[in-house]
Motif scaffolding. Structure first.
Motif, PDB file in Angstrom:
ATOM      1  N   HIS A   1       0.825  -1.204   0.000  1.00 35.34           N
ATOM      2  CA  HIS A   1       0.000   0.000   0.000  1.00 35.34           C
ATOM      3  C   HIS A   1       0.868   1.267   0.000  1.00 35.34           C
ATOM      4  CE1 HIS A   1      -3.468  -2.472   1.954  1.00 35.34           C
ATOM      5  NE2 HIS A   1      -3.392  -2.639   0.647  1.00 35.34           N
ATOM      6  N   THR A   2       1.936   1.222   0.778  1.00 36.32           N
ATOM      7  CA  THR A   2       2.817   2.381   0.860  1.00 36.32           C
ATOM      8  C   THR A   2       3.521   2.633  -0.474  1.00 36.32           C
ATOM      9  OG1 THR A   2       3.190   1.964   3.215  1.00 36.32           O
ATOM     10  CG2 THR A   2       4.768   3.385   2.110  1.00 36.32           C
ATOM     11  N   ALA A   3       3.912   1.558  -1.171  1.00 34.56           N
ATOM     12  CA  ALA A   3       4.587   1.701  -2.463  1.00 34.56           C
ATOM     13  C   ALA A   3       3.670   2.318  -3.511  1.00 34.56           C
ATOM     14  CB  ALA A   3       5.097   0.346  -2.939  1.00 34.56           C
ATOM     15  N   LEU A   4       2.363   2.096  -3.384  1.00 35.40           N
ATOM     16  CA  LEU A   4       1.420   2.704  -4.327  1.00 35.40           C
ATOM     17  C   LEU A   4       1.345   4.216  -4.142  1.00 35.40           C
ATOM     18  CD1 LEU A   4      -1.493   0.086  -4.179  1.00 35.40           C
ATOM     19  CD2 LEU A   4       0.227   0.378  -5.981  1.00 35.40           C
ATOM     20  N   GLU A   5       1.659   4.682  -2.932  1.00 34.46           N
ATOM     21  CA  GLU A   5       1.628   6.118  -2.635  1.00 34.46           C
ATOM     22  C   GLU A   5       3.007   6.763  -2.783  1.00 34.46           C
ATOM     23  OE1 GLU A   5       0.108   6.334   1.296  1.00 34.46           O
ATOM     24  OE2 GLU A   5      -1.837   5.438   0.802  1.00 34.46           O
ATOM     25  N   ASP A   6       4.050   5.969  -2.683  1.00 36.96           N
ATOM     26  CA  ASP A   6       5.428   6.466  -2.749  1.00 36.96           C
ATOM     27  C   ASP A   6       6.118   5.796  -3.933  1.00 36.96           C
ATOM     28  OD1 ASP A   6       8.043   7.222  -2.409  1.00 36.96           O
ATOM     29  OD2 ASP A   6       8.282   6.384  -0.403  1.00 36.96           O
ATOM     30  N   ALA A   7       6.171   6.495  -5.054  1.00 41.09           N
ATOM     31  CA  ALA A   7       6.733   5.910  -6.274  1.00 41.09           C
ATOM     32  C   ALA A   7       8.191   5.508  -6.106  1.00 41.09           C
ATOM     33  CB  ALA A   7       6.594   6.897  -7.429  1.00 41.09           C
ATOM     34  N   SER A   8       8.925   6.220  -5.252  1.00 39.12           N
ATOM     35  CA  SER A   8      10.337   5.901  -5.062  1.00 39.12           C
ATOM     36  C   SER A   8      10.534   4.579  -4.319  1.00 39.12           C
ATOM     37  CB  SER A   8      11.040   7.026  -4.300  1.00 39.12           C
ATOM     38  OG  SER A   8      10.483   7.186  -3.005  1.00 39.12           O
ATOM     39  N   LEU A   9       9.497   4.115  -3.621  1.00 40.54           N
ATOM     40  CA  LEU A   9       9.578   2.845  -2.892  1.00 40.54           C
ATOM     41  C   LEU A   9       9.275   1.654  -3.789  1.00 40.54           C
ATOM     42  CD1 LEU A   9       9.894   1.339  -0.167  1.00 40.54           C
ATOM     43  CD2 LEU A   9       7.456   1.758   0.245  1.00 40.54           C
ATOM     44  N   LEU A  10       8.596   1.903  -4.904  1.00 38.87           N
ATOM     45  CA  LEU A  10       8.128   0.806  -5.749  1.00 38.87           C
ATOM     46  C   LEU A  10       9.248  -0.107  -6.251  1.00 38.87           C
ATOM     47  CD1 LEU A  10       5.607  -0.469  -6.933  1.00 38.87           C
ATOM     48  CD2 LEU A  10       5.844   1.041  -8.917  1.00 38.87           C
ATOM     49  N   PRO A  11      10.385   0.406  -6.732  1.00 37.56           N
ATOM     50  CA  PRO A  11      11.455  -0.508  -7.173  1.00 37.56           C
ATOM     51  C   PRO A  11      11.945  -1.432  -6.056  1.00 37.56           C
ATOM     52  CG  PRO A  11      11.853   1.696  -7.994  1.00 37.56           C
ATOM     53  CD  PRO A  11      10.730   1.813  -7.013  1.00 37.56           C
ATOM     54  N   LEU A  12      12.058  -0.900  -4.840  1.00 44.83           N
ATOM     55  CA  LEU A  12      12.490  -1.736  -3.723  1.00 44.83           C
ATOM     56  C   LEU A  12      11.434  -2.783  -3.404  1.00 44.83           C
ATOM     57  CD1 LEU A  12      14.469  -2.434  -1.455  1.00 44.83           C
ATOM     58  CD2 LEU A  12      13.357  -0.696  -0.043  1.00 44.83           C
ATOM     59  N   TYR A  13      10.179  -2.387  -3.424  1.00 36.64           N
ATOM     60  CA  TYR A  13       9.089  -3.339  -3.166  1.00 36.64           C
ATOM     61  C   TYR A  13       9.111  -4.475  -4.186  1.00 36.64           C
ATOM     62  CZ  TYR A  13       4.403  -5.316  -3.177  1.00 36.64           C
ATOM     63  OH  TYR A  13       3.348  -6.192  -3.160  1.00 36.64           O
ATOM     64  N   GLU A  14       9.320  -4.146  -5.455  1.00 41.98           N
ATOM     65  CA  GLU A  14       9.354  -5.178  -6.497  1.00 41.98           C
ATOM     66  C   GLU A  14      10.553  -6.099  -6.324  1.00 41.98           C
ATOM     67  OE1 GLU A  14       9.251  -2.776 -10.005  1.00 41.98           O
ATOM     68  OE2 GLU A  14       7.050  -2.642 -10.018  1.00 41.98           O
ATOM     69  N   LEU A  15      11.693  -5.520  -5.931  1.00 47.26           N
ATOM     70  CA  LEU A  15      12.889  -6.341  -5.708  1.00 47.26           C
ATOM     71  C   LEU A  15      12.698  -7.271  -4.517  1.00 47.26           C
ATOM     72  CD1 LEU A  15      15.875  -6.855  -6.555  1.00 47.26           C
ATOM     73  CD2 LEU A  15      16.505  -5.224  -4.771  1.00 47.26           C
ATOM     74  N   VAL A  16      12.135  -6.758  -3.441  1.00 51.24           N
ATOM     75  CA  VAL A  16      11.873  -7.574  -2.256  1.00 51.24           C
ATOM     76  C   VAL A  16      10.913  -8.715  -2.591  1.00 51.24           C
ATOM     77  CG1 VAL A  16      10.737  -7.576  -0.002  1.00 51.24           C
ATOM     78  CG2 VAL A  16      12.381  -5.789  -0.561  1.00 51.24           C
ATOM     79  N   THR A  17       9.881  -8.402  -3.353  1.00 50.82           N
ATOM     80  CA  THR A  17       8.929  -9.438  -3.766  1.00 50.82           C
ATOM     81  C   THR A  17       9.620 -10.532  -4.564  1.00 50.82           C
ATOM     82  OG1 THR A  17       7.127  -7.819  -3.828  1.00 50.82           O
ATOM     83  CG2 THR A  17       6.794  -9.881  -5.038  1.00 50.82           C
ATOM     84  N   LYS A  18      10.480 -10.122  -5.504  1.00 52.84           N
ATOM     85  CA  LYS A  18      11.188 -11.084  -6.350  1.00 52.84           C
ATOM     86  C   LYS A  18      12.206 -11.902  -5.564  1.00 52.84           C
ATOM     87  CE  LYS A  18      14.349 -11.216 -10.320  1.00 52.84           C
ATOM     88  NZ  LYS A  18      15.088 -10.388 -11.314  1.00 52.84           N
ATOM     89  N   ASN A  19      13.030 -11.219  -4.753  1.00 48.90           N
ATOM     90  CA  ASN A  19      14.146 -11.878  -4.062  1.00 48.90           C
ATOM     91  C   ASN A  19      13.725 -12.627  -2.814  1.00 48.90           C
ATOM     92  OD1 ASN A  19      15.877 -10.865  -5.948  1.00 48.90           O
ATOM     93  ND2 ASN A  19      16.926  -9.455  -4.580  1.00 48.90           N
TER      94      ASN A  19
END
Length: 257
Positions: free
Chosen positions: A146-164
């Motif tokens: 939810h936070t990544a949807l509001e903070d675009a700068s967090l989205l790459p980290l969220y995607e990496l965490v999900t993948k890794n």
């Protein structure tokens, strides 16, 4: 006399294991400690960052330390006599194995909380660091999403965490081990487990699981290490980028940005 000989045998193998463990070199395991700022332009943000940076790094240190312990045991065990092996495995090897297999889950939980809290605090939302906040009641994967949807700068980290840390084969493997170690009957490095289940037509099917295989588990641990290292670096890069963007913000007299 037999007891003294047994103890002496245990000691000999422990000494050999230690000699090997503390000289083992694993390729590409040097992980520099990220030196988070300490100027406290915004005390809540920098305190959070330093706290979680240290925790994540310590998790990685312990992971590498225990991985070397297991690699040393892998070399020592073939020469251990059958009467001594069970004691060495269950008293000295298996506890290390259980601890290291739980670190991926610990690391993942630390990173989720860290990134989500930092993002919220950077936006002036201090709910998650309020003394009234019940940390254990939050579903942190959802909170980070939810936070990544509001903070675009967090989205790459969220995607990496999900993948890794969630979707990789090794992440799923260690998540399964964590669940079994904490909540279910499970094999050890010495003993398997037996079970009886019903198949699709209701017939009882008996099956057994072999003990965990040390070589296989070490291979999985080695595969997962680069994913942890990459995630640690990405977290700090995110924290630093957010920090740089906040340095020009003015803080009220109470110190909250």
């Amino acid at each position: 006399m037999i007891e003294k000989a047994f103890i002496a045998n245990i000691y000999t193998h422990l000494q050999k294991q230690a000699e090997i463990a503390y000289t083992i070199k694993i390729d590409n395991t040097h992980i520099p400690f990220y030196d988070a700022p300490s100027d406290f332009f915004c005390e809540e943000y920098t305190t959070l960052w330093r706290k979680y940076n240290a925790a994540l790094f310590k998790s990685l240190q312990l992971y590498i330390r225990y991985l070397k312990q297991l690699l040393a045991w892998k070399e020592v065990l073939p020469a251990v006599t059958s009467n001594v092996a069970p004691t060495l495995i269950m008293d000295y090897l298996h506890p290390v194995f259980k601890t290291i297999c739980d670190i991926p889950t610990t690391f993942k939980d630390q990173l989720l909380r860290a990134a989500t809290k930092l993002s919220r605090v950077s936006a002036g939302d201090f709910e998650f660091i309020s003394w009234k906040h019940k940390d254990h009641t939050k579903k942190w994967p959802k909170e980070m999403e939810h936070t990544a949807l509001e903070d675009a700068s967090l989205l790459p980290l969220y995607e990496l965490v999900t993948k890794n840390l969630y979707e990789s084969d090794t992440a799923k493997h260690f998540a399964s081990l964590h669940g079994r170690f904490m909540h279910d009957a499970h094999p050890t490095l010495l003993e398997g487990v037996n079970d009886a289940q019903q198949d699709s037509i209701g017939a009882i099917v008996y099956y057994s699981e072999e003990p965990y295989n040390l070589s296989t588990e070490i291979e999985m641990l080695l595969f997962h290490l680069p994913l942890l290292r990459m995630s640690y670096q990405a977290f700090n890069e995110y924290a630093n980028s957010k920090y740089r963007s906040l340095t020009h913000r003015s803080c009220p007299e109470n110190g909250s940005c």
